[in-house]
Write a protein that holds these residues in place. Structure first.
Motif, short mmCIF file in Angstrom:
data_model
loop_
_atom_site.label_atom_id
_atom_site.label_comp_id
_atom_site.label_asym_id
_atom_site.label_seq_id
_atom_site.Cartn_x
_atom_site.Cartn_y
_atom_site.Cartn_z
N ARG A 144 -12.85 -8.93 14.23
CA ARG A 144 -11.40 -9.03 14.43
C ARG A 144 -10.69 -8.36 13.24
O ARG A 144 -11.09 -8.51 12.10
N VAL A 145 -9.61 -7.64 13.57
CA VAL A 145 -8.79 -6.97 12.56
C VAL A 145 -7.34 -7.40 12.77
O VAL A 145 -6.84 -7.37 13.90
N ALA A 146 -6.67 -7.79 11.69
CA ALA A 146 -5.26 -8.17 11.74
C ALA A 146 -4.43 -7.10 11.04
O ALA A 146 -4.73 -6.74 9.90
N VAL A 147 -3.41 -6.61 11.71
CA VAL A 147 -2.58 -5.53 11.16
C VAL A 147 -1.14 -6.00 11.05
O VAL A 147 -0.56 -6.49 12.03
N ILE A 148 -0.57 -5.87 9.86
CA ILE A 148 0.85 -6.16 9.66
C ILE A 148 1.56 -4.84 9.36
O ILE A 148 1.19 -4.13 8.43
N ASN A 149 2.52 -4.50 10.19
CA ASN A 149 3.19 -3.19 10.07
C ASN A 149 4.36 -3.29 9.09
O ASN A 149 5.52 -3.14 9.45
N LYS A 150 3.99 -3.51 7.84
CA LYS A 150 4.98 -3.67 6.77
C LYS A 150 4.46 -2.93 5.54
O LYS A 150 3.29 -3.06 5.18
N PRO A 151 5.30 -2.12 4.88
CA PRO A 151 4.84 -1.36 3.71
C PRO A 151 4.68 -2.24 2.47
O PRO A 151 5.67 -2.60 1.82
N LEU A 152 3.45 -2.57 2.15
CA LEU A 152 3.17 -3.49 1.04
C LEU A 152 2.50 -2.79 -0.15
O LEU A 152 2.29 -3.42 -1.19
N TYR A 153 2.19 -1.51 0.01
CA TYR A 153 1.51 -0.75 -1.04
C TYR A 153 2.32 0.50 -1.35
O TYR A 153 2.87 1.14 -0.44
N ASN A 154 2.39 0.87 -2.62
CA ASN A 154 3.13 2.06 -3.04
C ASN A 154 2.14 3.11 -3.54
O ASN A 154 1.51 2.95 -4.58
N TYR A 155 2.02 4.17 -2.75
CA TYR A 155 1.11 5.27 -3.08
C TYR A 155 1.88 6.37 -3.80
O TYR A 155 2.82 6.95 -3.25
N TYR A 156 1.49 6.65 -5.03
CA TYR A 156 2.17 7.65 -5.85
C TYR A 156 1.48 9.01 -5.69
O TYR A 156 0.28 9.13 -5.92
N VAL A 157 2.24 10.02 -5.31
CA VAL A 157 1.70 11.35 -5.12
C VAL A 157 1.46 12.01 -6.47
O VAL A 157 2.35 12.06 -7.32
#
Length: 325
Positions: free
Chosen positions: A197-210
């Protein structure tokens, strides 16, 4: 942690600021030569939840394996040392993985470039999505494999978007970034058939720096071998699943391997590029794939590639790729 003296403090502090406080932060020092370790050591000294693990330089995957060796918790997250977390990253992912008895909990993210912050939502329409059974391969793994089709959905494979139950993360799932391109996708390919089972929350919780100096922007000597290795990992994940479900992505993985390799080779002079092109078109899997593809259904970026291979015209794809690097 390697060469991140400018970023490590913000990464650590974003963990310390989490609303969920029962965590252990393992900082793996991958033989850094700058002041990253000294900066991290100051945080370790004042917070008993933080521990530094030192090792000789070996790269990202070796650092993750070292962290796994020392981790004591029942749940695992792998965070890059130059990125940051939203304050509810751990709380939201942990709540979902427990509430739905999931093996993996996943969120979306923000891309940060200078002062610009761009949300990158997942393709799911619901705020929370639960996947199990065949939907894990169909809606969770297949979208991680880049598609050549127009308007195809995509799901990032980045490990830092996920919280894992400890018992679904074992050493044999990790593939070195020096052996395969997109090591996170290779990890997902090896893991997917273990997930219930996989649970997905469609909320931006991580900040990826380019980072402009990213490896993805540099020439890779063994790009074709690395992409072929990724294709093999993907094909192994498809074993036992209906061909109707996976056949398009099988074609896509082969063509994506060619696409990346020739884009990478466009950094060379034309004569050297032609040698790479000639080696690739001798591969039966490549010519067979290109013969099976309908040009009307594929994305524009793949159109020139298929034409160049079908008509053995390296100059076409070389000039096209030169404009894109």
């Amino acid at each position: 942690m390697y060469g991140v003296e400018a970023y490590i403090a913000r990464a650590i502090e974003s963990v310390q600021q989490q609303t969920f406080t029962d965590w252990e932060l393992l900082i793996v020092n991958d033989g850094t030569k700058d002041q990253s370790r000294e900066i991290a050591a100051d945080y370790e000294k004042h917070d008993e939840r933080i521990r530094i693990i030192d090792k000789p330089n070996g790269g990202l995957t070796s650092a993750r394996l070292k962290g796994l060796e020392y981790a004591q918790g029942d749940f695992l997250s792998f965070i890059d040392s130059d990125d940051t977390l939203q304050i509810d990253y751990l709380e939201a992912l942990y709540s979902n993985i427990v509430k739905y008895d999931a093996d993996v909990s996943m969120c979306s993210y923000n891309t940060v470039f200078g002062s610009s912050v761009t949300p990158c939502p997942l393709y799911f329409t619901d705020a929370t999505t639960i996947l199990e059974g065949e939907t894990i391969i169909r809606d969770y793994f297949l979208p991680q494999v880049k598609s050549i089709k127009k308007n195809a959905v995509f799901l990032p494979s980045f490990m830092w978007l996920r919280l894992f139950r400890r018992d679904v993360v074992t050493n044999d799932l990790f593939v070195s970034e020096r052996m395969v391109y997109q090591e996170d996708l290779a990890f997902s390919a090896r893991q997917v058939n273990r997930l219930k089972r996989v649970a997905v929350i469609n909320k931006p919780l991580y900040n990826y720096y380019v980072n402009a100096g990213s490896l993805t922007q540099k020439y890779r000597e063994n790009a074709w071998e690395m992409m072929q290795a990724l294709t093999r990992e993907i094909e192994c994940a498809f074993d036992g699943h209906p061909c109707a479900l996976t056949s398009e992505k099988s074609l896509s993985s082969v063509l994506s391997a060619v696409h990346f390799t020739l884009l990478n080779a466009a950094r060379l002079n034309y004569n050297d590029f032609k040698k790479v092109f000639a080696d690739i078109v001798r591969e039966k899997s490549v010519t067979k794939t290109c013969s099976m593809i309908s040009l009307f259904s594929i994305q524009r970026s793949f159109f020139a590639l298929v034409i160049a291979i079908r008509f053995r015209c390296p100059s076409l794809i070389y000039n096209y790729n030169k404009k894109r690097i």
